[in-house]
Write a protein that holds these residues in place. Structure first.
Motif, short mmCIF file in Angstrom:
data_model
loop_
_atom_site.label_atom_id
_atom_site.label_comp_id
_atom_site.label_asym_id
_atom_site.label_seq_id
_atom_site.Cartn_x
_atom_site.Cartn_y
_atom_site.Cartn_z
N LYS A 184 0.95 -1.08 0.16
CA LYS A 184 0.03 -0.19 0.08
C LYS A 184 0.88 1.23 0.09
N SER A 240 -3.22 -3.51 -10.63
CA SER A 240 -3.53 -4.91 -10.57
C SER A 240 -4.65 -5.13 -11.72
N SER A 288 -13.00 -10.96 1.11
CA SER A 288 -13.00 -9.89 1.38
C SER A 288 -13.20 -9.02 0.18
N SER A 341 -8.85 -4.92 -3.18
CA SER A 341 -9.23 -5.87 -4.21
C SER A 341 -10.77 -5.86 -4.37
N ARG A 396 -12.17 -4.03 -7.36
CA ARG A 396 -12.23 -4.81 -8.76
C ARG A 396 -13.43 -5.56 -8.93
N SER A 451 -4.16 -10.12 4.61
CA SER A 451 -3.31 -9.28 3.60
C SER A 451 -2.97 -8.07 4.01
N ALA A 505 -3.23 -14.21 -1.05
CA ALA A 505 -2.62 -14.21 0.44
C ALA A 505 -3.55 -15.34 1.13
O1 PMV Z 1 -7.45 -6.30 -1.03
P1 PMV Z 1 -6.86 -7.10 -0.12
O2 PMV Z 1 -6.62 -6.28 1.21
O3 PMV Z 1 -7.77 -8.23 0.33
O4 PMV Z 1 -5.63 -7.61 -0.67
C1 PMV Z 1 -5.50 -8.41 -1.78
C2 PMV Z 1 -4.11 -9.30 -1.99
C3 PMV Z 1 -4.16 -10.24 -3.39
O5 PMV Z 1 -5.34 -10.82 -2.98
C4 PMV Z 1 -2.87 -11.23 -2.79
C5 PMV Z 1 -3.84 -9.52 -4.61
C6 PMV Z 1 -4.79 -8.95 -5.18
O6 PMV Z 1 -4.55 -8.31 -6.09
O7 PMV Z 1 -6.06 -9.50 -5.03
#
Ligand code: PMV
Length: 349
Positions: free
Chosen positions: A39, A51, A125, A158, A161, A212, A302
């Motif tokens: 981050k 990403s 998440s 993530s 997205r 993560s 993760a």
């Molecule tokens: O968005 P978070 O905090 O759940 O982190 C996602 C991290 C990864 O799944 C490992 C990579 C990604 O781009 O989704």
């Protein structure tokens, strides 16, 4: 993001300050082909690298938000268990943002259910916060998909997205980002753009030990390879995006596997380990498939699960090989799917 037509059964109450008191949203997790890991410093939850992911039909989160004047506090129930304290903090912060934008006093009752293992590296998440952002913002028809995505990103990058379907990109945060800067994800290509199957090889049903957020923080603070990752990831991302737009499955697969291995190598060097024995066995099975002429590529988030990218015509063979790999407990098949949507009350958790 308004819900078109009557079937969108948001139970409404007219005649007071809040016309919509209850909404259900449905979202799917996503798997990143080029990974976000790290981050930007400071508040706002901005990713340090871009990403690109596939939103996955086949795994689903259903979330209901009820705004209630009679509740003393916000309440978060995930898969039938009430979350308290830090476990509920990100959901409550998201709700607080909506509450202050809408000028509400009511508390929110959040109920969410996943049809896949929660918090074990299967991106719950992502789908969870995408569904929560959409359901929470439903009273205010002014929020378009980009604003829902920006809201979701503040809880989990993530999740930004998963608001969109198909192949989805999230930029890195801006240099010198301010907390209120706007950073939504966007669709790069629709679900049908490139035929692909994602075989999610589950190697444990247990929740992961390192979140993560913690894993990223420790990696950036301690890994001797952090600077190399931050330099490499955006370049790999650009190449992967081009390969995807040219529908070059093998190149996409090679780059996606490279992104996952580089991310985990960087994390491992800081003592952040997500893999288990099944992860290594599954990776070996993917390499064996390739040696025998089947293009299959692995990616890992993760958590210890291995997600195998294959062409639809090879899916049965790849599934058989992965099911036989020691340590793989079950295989879930997913394909590119749609973004988050509002649902009927009957579709709720
Ligand atoms: O968005 P978070 O905090 O759940 O982190 C996602 C991290 C990864 O799944 C490992 C990579 C990604 O781009 O989704």
């Amino acid at each position: 993001m308004r819900c078109a037509g009557d079937p969108c059964a948001i139970a409404g109450e007219r005649g007071d300050s809040l016309s919509i008191r209850e909404a259900v949203a449905i979202a799917h997790p996503n798997v990143a082909l080029s990974k976000y890991w790290g981050k930007l410093e400071g508040p706002g939850n901005f990713p340090a690298v871009p990403s690109l992911s596939i939103t996955l039909a086949g795994l689903t989160t259903r979330t209901r938000v009820r705004w209630r004047a009679d509740l003393p506090d916000d309440r978060v129930v995930l898969d039938g268990h009430e979350l308290r304290g830090p476990a509920a903090a990100r959901a409550v912060a998201l709700i607080e943002r909506v509450r202050s934008k809408l000028g509400l006093a009511a508390k929110a009752e959040i109920e969410s259910r996943n049809d896949f293992p929660t918090a074990s590296g299967l991106a719950s998440s992502a789908s969870g916060f995408a569904a929560l952002a959409l359901a929470a913002a439903a009273p205010d028809g002014d929020w378009d998909a980009a604003h829902i995505s920006d809201l979701a990103r503040r809880a989990s990058a993530s999740a930004a997205r998963s608001v969109f379907g198909g192949f989805v990109e999230l930029d890195a945060g801006p240099v010198g980002a301010n907390e209120e800067d706007f950073l939504p994800a966007r669709q790069v290509a629709p679900p049908g753009h490139m035929p692909i199957v994602v075989l999610v090889c589950v190697t444990t049903e247990a929740p992961k030990a390192v979140t993560s957020t913690d894993g990223m923080r420790r990696t950036m603070a301690k890994s001797p390879y952090a600077a190399a990752w931050l330099d490499h990831a955006p370049r790999l991302h650009g190449r992967l995006r081009d390969a995807l737009l040219s529908r070059d499955f093998e190149h996409v697969g090679e780059l996606a596997e490279g992104s996952a291995l580089a991310m985990h190598a960087c994390a491992l060097a800081a003592g952040v380990t997500y893999w288990n024995a099944g992860t290594l066995e599954a990776l070996a099975a993917v390499r064996a498939l390739r040696s025998s002429g089947t293009p299959a590529f692995a990616t890992i988030d993760a958590g210890p699960h291995v997600k195998v990218l294959a062409r639809p015509e090879d899916a049965a063979r790849v599934r058989e090989a992965m099911t036989a790999a020691p340590g793989v407990q079950r295989v879930i098949e997913a394909t590119p799917g749609d973004g988050a949507r509002l649902g009927s009350a009957a579709e709720g958790p």
